[in-house]
Design an enzyme around this catalytic site. Structure first.
Site, PDB file in Angstrom:
ATOM      1  N   CYS A  60     -30.096  46.221 -26.712  1.00  0.00           N
ATOM      2  CA  CYS A  60     -30.881  45.451 -25.737  1.00  0.00           C
ATOM      3  C   CYS A  60     -29.986  45.106 -24.539  1.00  0.00           C
ATOM      4  CB  CYS A  60     -31.422  44.177 -26.379  1.00  0.00           C
ATOM      5  SG  CYS A  60     -32.506  44.521 -27.771  1.00  0.00           S
ATOM      6  N   GLY A  62     -26.541  42.600 -35.065  1.00  0.00           N
ATOM      7  CA  GLY A  62     -27.234  43.669 -35.777  1.00  0.00           C
ATOM      8  C   GLY A  62     -28.721  43.462 -35.917  1.00  0.00           C
ATOM      9  N   GLU A  63     -29.407  44.536 -36.289  1.00  0.00           N
ATOM     10  CA  GLU A  63     -30.856  44.502 -36.491  1.00  0.00           C
ATOM     11  C   GLU A  63     -31.119  44.595 -37.997  1.00  0.00           C
ATOM     12  OE1 GLU A  63     -33.803  43.850 -35.147  1.00  0.00           O
ATOM     13  OE2 GLU A  63     -34.610  44.540 -37.061  1.00  0.00           O
ATOM     14  N   SER A 111     -34.962  37.787 -38.357  1.00  0.00           N
ATOM     15  CA  SER A 111     -35.350  38.059 -36.977  1.00  0.00           C
ATOM     16  C   SER A 111     -35.246  39.553 -36.706  1.00  0.00           C
ATOM     17  CB  SER A 111     -34.425  37.286 -36.032  1.00  0.00           C
ATOM     18  OG  SER A 111     -34.673  37.651 -34.691  1.00  0.00           O
ATOM     19  N   SER A 160     -38.647  39.403 -31.978  1.00  0.00           N
ATOM     20  CA  SER A 160     -38.107  39.270 -30.625  1.00  0.00           C
ATOM     21  C   SER A 160     -38.981  40.035 -29.655  1.00  0.00           C
ATOM     22  CB  SER A 160     -36.669  39.815 -30.589  1.00  0.00           C
ATOM     23  OG  SER A 160     -35.838  38.989 -31.362  1.00  0.00           O
ATOM     24  N   LEU A 161     -39.637  39.310 -28.788  1.00  0.00           N
ATOM     25  CA  LEU A 161     -40.615  39.904 -27.870  1.00  0.00           C
ATOM     26  C   LEU A 161     -39.998  40.156 -26.494  1.00  0.00           C
ATOM     27  CD1 LEU A 161     -43.398  40.399 -28.989  1.00  0.00           C
ATOM     28  CD2 LEU A 161     -44.175  38.304 -27.894  1.00  0.00           C
ATOM     29  N   HIS A 162     -39.580  39.092 -25.840  1.00  0.00           N
ATOM     30  CA  HIS A 162     -38.839  39.132 -24.572  1.00  0.00           C
ATOM     31  C   HIS A 162     -39.625  39.573 -23.344  1.00  0.00           C
ATOM     32  CE1 HIS A 162     -35.665  38.373 -27.273  1.00  0.00           C
ATOM     33  NE2 HIS A 162     -35.446  39.602 -27.616  1.00  0.00           N
ATOM     34  N   CYS A 186     -26.185  31.345 -31.366  1.00  0.00           N
ATOM     35  CA  CYS A 186     -26.516  32.246 -32.466  1.00  0.00           C
ATOM     36  C   CYS A 186     -27.368  33.367 -31.899  1.00  0.00           C
ATOM     37  CB  CYS A 186     -27.277  31.475 -33.513  1.00  0.00           C
ATOM     38  SG  CYS A 186     -27.881  32.501 -34.821  1.00  0.00           S
TER      39      CYS A 186
HETATM   40  N1  SAH Z   1     -31.566  42.067 -33.865  1.00  0.00           N
HETATM   41  C1  SAH Z   1     -32.391  40.958 -34.190  1.00  0.00           C
HETATM   42  C2  SAH Z   1     -31.616  39.751 -34.653  1.00  0.00           C
HETATM   43  C3  SAH Z   1     -30.351  39.454 -33.918  1.00  0.00           C
HETATM   44  S1  SAH Z   1     -30.504  39.047 -32.209  1.00  0.00           S
HETATM   45  C4  SAH Z   1     -33.282  40.609 -33.004  1.00  0.00           C
HETATM   46  O1  SAH Z   1     -33.048  41.121 -31.922  1.00  0.00           O
HETATM   47  O2  SAH Z   1     -34.214  39.845 -33.204  1.00  0.00           O
HETATM   48  C5  SAH Z   1     -31.089  37.362 -32.401  1.00  0.00           C
HETATM   49  C6  SAH Z   1     -31.674  36.717 -31.169  1.00  0.00           C
HETATM   50  O3  SAH Z   1     -30.692  36.438 -30.178  1.00  0.00           O
HETATM   51  C7  SAH Z   1     -32.712  37.591 -30.518  1.00  0.00           C
HETATM   52  O4  SAH Z   1     -33.896  36.894 -30.292  1.00  0.00           O
HETATM   53  C8  SAH Z   1     -32.012  37.962 -29.259  1.00  0.00           C
HETATM   54  O5  SAH Z   1     -32.908  38.254 -28.298  1.00  0.00           O
HETATM   55  C9  SAH Z   1     -31.170  36.739 -28.921  1.00  0.00           C
HETATM   56  N2  SAH Z   1     -30.143  37.034 -27.908  1.00  0.00           N
HETATM   57  C10 SAH Z   1     -29.408  38.144 -27.800  1.00  0.00           C
HETATM   58  N3  SAH Z   1     -28.623  38.087 -26.686  1.00  0.00           N
HETATM   59  C11 SAH Z   1     -28.866  36.901 -26.090  1.00  0.00           C
HETATM   60  C12 SAH Z   1     -28.370  36.248 -24.907  1.00  0.00           C
HETATM   61  N4  SAH Z   1     -27.469  36.836 -24.125  1.00  0.00           N
HETATM   62  N5  SAH Z   1     -28.835  35.024 -24.600  1.00  0.00           N
HETATM   63  C13 SAH Z   1     -29.751  34.432 -25.409  1.00  0.00           C
HETATM   64  N6  SAH Z   1     -30.256  34.998 -26.515  1.00  0.00           N
HETATM   65  C14 SAH Z   1     -29.832  36.226 -26.861  1.00  0.00           C
HETATM   66 FE1  SF4 Z   2     -28.917  42.377 -29.828  1.00  0.00          FE
HETATM   67 FE2  SF4 Z   2     -30.946  42.075 -31.597  1.00  0.00          FE
HETATM   68 FE3  SF4 Z   2     -31.156  43.778 -29.507  1.00  0.00          FE
HETATM   69 FE4  SF4 Z   2     -29.479  44.352 -31.524  1.00  0.00          FE
HETATM   70  S1  SF4 Z   2     -31.696  44.209 -31.616  1.00  0.00           S
HETATM   71  S2  SF4 Z   2     -29.058  44.580 -29.337  1.00  0.00           S
HETATM   72  S3  SF4 Z   2     -28.742  42.312 -32.030  1.00  0.00           S
HETATM   73  S4  SF4 Z   2     -30.971  41.541 -29.424  1.00  0.00           S
END
Ligand code: SAH
Ligand code: SF4
Length: 355
Positions: A129, A175-176, A207, A230-232, A349
């Protein structure tokens, strides 16, 4: 990416089989194969998961012969802390060094009476991401079930010294998790086991960035685990820019999998939305998000972007974040802001980074 390949006992660099990789049933067969009565396995299980012991020699209700046999065949890994940040009150982040020298970050968040451990499931992440520091590292390897659980046990031991316990686990670190499905589920089941660590499934949140087959599979596990998706972004075009996996699983499919999860488990799904200034934080985005989620059993977690070196985004003003939340709530979509208290130590986190 393992998925199916969670071969119990495989643990890179660990001497002997890692006992934390085994289920109670597997431990029982391993011990019964040595012609011991099966209640022995439950005793060992309690030493490991209740008393948090790592040394077979102190398990004095087992006879010496069995202790020696166990020690010859198994290890109970407890990865050492290589670095730590934070304090004994708010957030503590540790860097744990695994047996093969790889490192992962684990975070303890203290909030009122909650003691939440945020665990990693992979070294790096294959999803990439665009706003995530872990994504920028690339993918190194999957963690084993033992390595995932060991992160929780690490903080369980630390908290015990203060007479406290881990109350929640969020699988939101590096990680995912649903791309390392087997190991993640094995760790979740072991932590949940009532004869051991006994953490209620509802207190465990997985998550996912939206791995549709993983969500559907999780729905069939018969576990009451909380799911966060995680939608975003409220539309596929923008989402594909932020989350490369959006290419493979469009929003429609992700939401329908999440609906199925909610139906099957009766649990409300939460949706994570990292707010990026001028990218996904405008009125039009909030309105589109409302249209997407209204009428669903849903809760939105808004996460103001945590800046990290090399990430091309900015955090919206606090006022904008709050206004975004109010718009959702006023339109009938339940939402809260996760003001990540770890920002000052770069320990939000979900934004874990190995330096
Ligand atoms: N891979 C999974 C779980 C780990 S990431 C996932 O993406 O859901 C966990 C959360 O942290 C996700 O919602 C992700 O979007 C958020 N995250 C990652 N990078 C971030 C950043 N720079 N600032 C705020 N949140 C972040
Ligand atoms: Fe980061 Fe989760 Fe996206 Fe992996 S899936 S790159 S841990 S936000």
């Amino acid at each position: 990416m393992g998925g199916e390949s969670n071969n119990p006992g495989y643990n890179p660099g660990v001497k002997g089989r890692d006992l934390l990789d085994l289920s109670l049933a597997e431990l029982s067969s391993a011990i019964e194969a040595g012609e011991e009565p099966s209640f022995r396995a439950r005793q060992v299980w309690a030493w490991v998961w209740k008393k948090l012991e790592t040394d077979f020699s102190v398990m004095t209700d087992l006879d010496r012969g069995l202790r020696e046999k166990l020690a010859a065949e198994f290890t109970i890994q407890a990865p050492p802390v290589t670095a730590s940040q934070g304090d004994d009150e708010g957030t503590t982040k540790v860097l744990l060094t695994l047996a093969d020298g790889q490192t992962v970050e684990t975070v303890l968040l203290r909030e009122d009476r909650r003691r939440t451990v945020c665990v990693s499931t992979q070294v790096g992440c294959p999803v990439g991401c665009s706003f995530c520091a872990t994504g920028g590292m690339g993918y190194v390897r999957d963690l084993t079930a033992g390595e995932i659980a060991a992160q929780v046990l690490h903080f369980a031991r630390a908290l015990r010294l203060q007479g406290e316990r881990v109350t929640h686990v969020v699988v939101m670190g590096m990680g995912e998790p649903l791309l390392n499905y087997g190991a993640t589920l094995r760790a979740v089941r072991n932590l949940n086991d009532p004869q051991g660590f006994a953490l209620g499934a509802r207190r465990i949140t997985v998550s996912t960035v939206g791995v549709v087959p993983g969500i559907l599979r999780l729905a069939k596990e018969g576990l009451q685990v909380s799911l966060a998706v995680s939608l975003h972004a409220p539309d596929d075009g923008l989402r594909r820019e932020l989350v490369p996996l959006g290419e493979r699983w469009p929003l429609r499919e992700v939401l329908s999998a999440a609906d199925h999860y909610a139906e099957r488990t009766g649990r409300r799904v939460s949706y994570e939305y990292v707010l990026l200034r001028e990218v996904n934080d405008r009125w039009e985005h909030a309105h589109a998000l409302v249209r997407l989620l209204r009428g669903r059993l849903a809760h939105v977690n808004l996460i103001p972007f945590n800046p990290a070196p090399g990430l091309p985004y900015a955090r919206p003003e606090d006022g904008r974040v709050e206004a975004f939340r109010r718009l959702l709530v006023a339109s009938g979509v339940d939402a809260t802001v996760r003001w990540s208290r770890g920002t000052e130590i770069q320990a939000g986190c979900g934004q874990l980074r190995t330096r």
